[in-house]
Structures are given as structure tokens and as C-alpha cells.
Design an enzyme around this catalytic site. Structure first.
Site, PDB file in Angstrom:
ATOM      1  N   GLN A  92     -32.015   2.201 -18.230  1.00 11.16           N
ATOM      2  CA  GLN A  92     -31.105   1.746 -17.169  1.00 11.16           C
ATOM      3  C   GLN A  92     -29.808   2.550 -17.236  1.00 11.16           C
ATOM      4  O   GLN A  92     -29.192   2.692 -18.299  1.00 11.16           O
ATOM      5  CB  GLN A  92     -30.785   0.246 -17.328  1.00 11.16           C
ATOM      6  N   HIS A  98     -31.848  -3.260 -10.099  1.00 10.25           N
ATOM      7  CA  HIS A  98     -32.508  -2.567  -8.989  1.00 10.25           C
ATOM      8  C   HIS A  98     -33.973  -2.379  -9.333  1.00 10.25           C
ATOM      9  O   HIS A  98     -34.339  -2.070 -10.465  1.00 10.25           O
ATOM     10  CB  HIS A  98     -31.845  -1.213  -8.711  1.00 10.25           C
ATOM     11  N   HIS A 100     -37.062  -0.129  -8.730  1.00  5.97           N
ATOM     12  CA  HIS A 100     -37.542   1.175  -8.254  1.00  5.97           C
ATOM     13  C   HIS A 100     -38.902   0.964  -7.589  1.00  5.97           C
ATOM     14  O   HIS A 100     -39.766   0.279  -8.147  1.00  5.97           O
ATOM     15  CB  HIS A 100     -37.771   2.142  -9.422  1.00  5.97           C
TER      16      HIS A 100
HETATM   17  P1  DGP Z   1     -31.883   3.429 -13.608  1.00  2.00           P
HETATM   18  O1  DGP Z   1     -31.901   4.649 -14.466  1.00  2.00           O
HETATM   19  O2  DGP Z   1     -33.123   2.583 -13.690  1.00  2.00           O
HETATM   20  O3  DGP Z   1     -30.609   2.629 -13.794  1.00  2.00           O
HETATM   21  O4  DGP Z   1     -31.895   3.964 -12.099  1.00  2.00           O
HETATM   22  C1  DGP Z   1     -30.747   4.292 -11.395  1.00  2.00           C
HETATM   23  C2  DGP Z   1     -31.181   5.052 -10.198  1.00  2.00           C
HETATM   24  O5  DGP Z   1     -30.127   5.081  -9.265  1.00  2.00           O
HETATM   25  C3  DGP Z   1     -31.545   6.504 -10.470  1.00  2.00           C
HETATM   26  O6  DGP Z   1     -32.933   6.719 -10.176  1.00  2.00           O
HETATM   27  C4  DGP Z   1     -30.670   7.320  -9.560  1.00  2.00           C
HETATM   28  C5  DGP Z   1     -30.131   6.300  -8.589  1.00  2.00           C
HETATM   29  N1  DGP Z   1     -28.769   6.540  -8.173  1.00  2.00           N
HETATM   30  C6  DGP Z   1     -27.700   6.716  -8.978  1.00  2.00           C
HETATM   31  N2  DGP Z   1     -26.576   6.904  -8.251  1.00  2.00           N
HETATM   32  C7  DGP Z   1     -26.966   6.810  -6.943  1.00  2.00           C
HETATM   33  C8  DGP Z   1     -26.266   6.918  -5.695  1.00  2.00           C
HETATM   34  O7  DGP Z   1     -25.049   7.108  -5.632  1.00  2.00           O
HETATM   35  N3  DGP Z   1     -27.012   6.802  -4.568  1.00  2.00           N
HETATM   36  C9  DGP Z   1     -28.362   6.573  -4.603  1.00  2.00           C
HETATM   37  N4  DGP Z   1     -28.985   6.480  -3.434  1.00  2.00           N
HETATM   38  N5  DGP Z   1     -29.051   6.476  -5.751  1.00  2.00           N
HETATM   39  C10 DGP Z   1     -28.362   6.590  -6.901  1.00  2.00           C
END
Ligand code: DGP
Length: 112
Positions: A92, A98, A100
Site C-alpha cells: 500500500q 482503494h 484495484h
Molecule cells: P497502492 O500501492 O495499492 O497503494 O496503490 C496506489 C495506486 O494509486 C497506484 O497503483 C498508483 C495510483 N495512484 C497514485 N497516485 C495517483 C494519482 O494521483 N492519480 C491516479 N489516478 N492514480 C494514482
């Protein structure tokens, strides 16, 4: 407000939104790991899965239901994967829960 995903909920940071209602928002992941990769988040700030409360059970169910509805709309009828990482040890990186949703490529098990 320091939380990135709270800022997306508030519209302060842009995101490619797929869906929104009074409880959740779904938007494309900024670094997709599959041809389809989007996130379903609650509008309510919940830091990790461990912080889910009894009163959040319906919200968690709504996230899963929304994920599968959108996965089908995105052409993932054949199969897709839901992942929720809990704490840094599990991967995380954004501390607002969130889900996925990944699809349209073969998936393997176990994950790395
Ligand atoms: P996790 O590593 O499970 O916490 O996933 C976080 C996810 O969030 C990662 O796959 C990339 C996504 N992410 C991070 N910052 C942003 C952002 O500013 N916009 C979007 N759309 N996704 C983001």
C-alpha cells in the site's frame, strides 16, 4: 487535507473518472499494470483495510459491487482481479483504501 485520494474526491486533483455516486468514486490508475486498471475508492477517508468499522460493511460491499459492474462495462467479462493492499508491507502506497481492478491480460497466482 493531506490525502491524495481525498483531493481526487474533492476534485482538487484531476482523475479520469469512470463512475461516481454518493459513496464511491472510480477512476483509472495513473500507472496501469494491465490494459484495464482502475481504482474504486470510498468518498469517506479510511486509512487502511484495518480501519474498517462495523458501520462500513455496506460501504465495503458497495465498493466490490461497483468494481464488478465497472469491470464488466470495461470488457472484462472473461475475468478480472480485485486487489486491496493493506499497509506498506503488502504494497500500500496511498493511505486511503482503494480496490484495484485489473483486467484484459492473463493473471498469475501467487502474486510476487
Ligand atoms: P497502492 O500501492 O495499492 O497503494 O496503490 C496506489 C495506486 O494509486 C497506484 O497503483 C498508483 C495510483 N495512484 C497514485 N497516485 C495517483 C494519482 O494521483 N492519480 C491516479 N489516478 N492514480 C494514482
Amino acid at each position: 487535507m493531506d490525502c491524495l485520494f481525498c483531493k481526487i474526491v474533492a476534485g482538487e486533483i484531476p482523475a479520469r473518472k469512470l463512475y461516481e455516486d454518493d459513496q464511491v468514486v472510480a477512476f483509472h490508475d495513473v500507472g496501469p499494470q494491465a490494459p484495464v486498471h482502475f481504482l474504486v475508492i470510498p468518498k469517506k477517508h479510511i486509512r487502511t483495510l484495518k480501519d474498517l468499522e462495523e458501520g462500513d460493511k455496506a460501504l465495503a460491499g458497495h465498493m466490490v459491487y461497483t468494481a464488478q459492474q465497472l469491470a464488466r462495462e470495461q470488457g472484462c467479462e472473461e475475468g478480472f482481479r480485485l486487489v486491496m493492499n493493506c499497509e506498506a508491507l503488502a504494497g500500500q502506497s496511498v493511505f486511503h483504501i482503494h480496490l484495484h481492478v485489473l483486467g484484459q491480460r492473463p493473471m498469475h497466482w501467487p502474486p510476487g
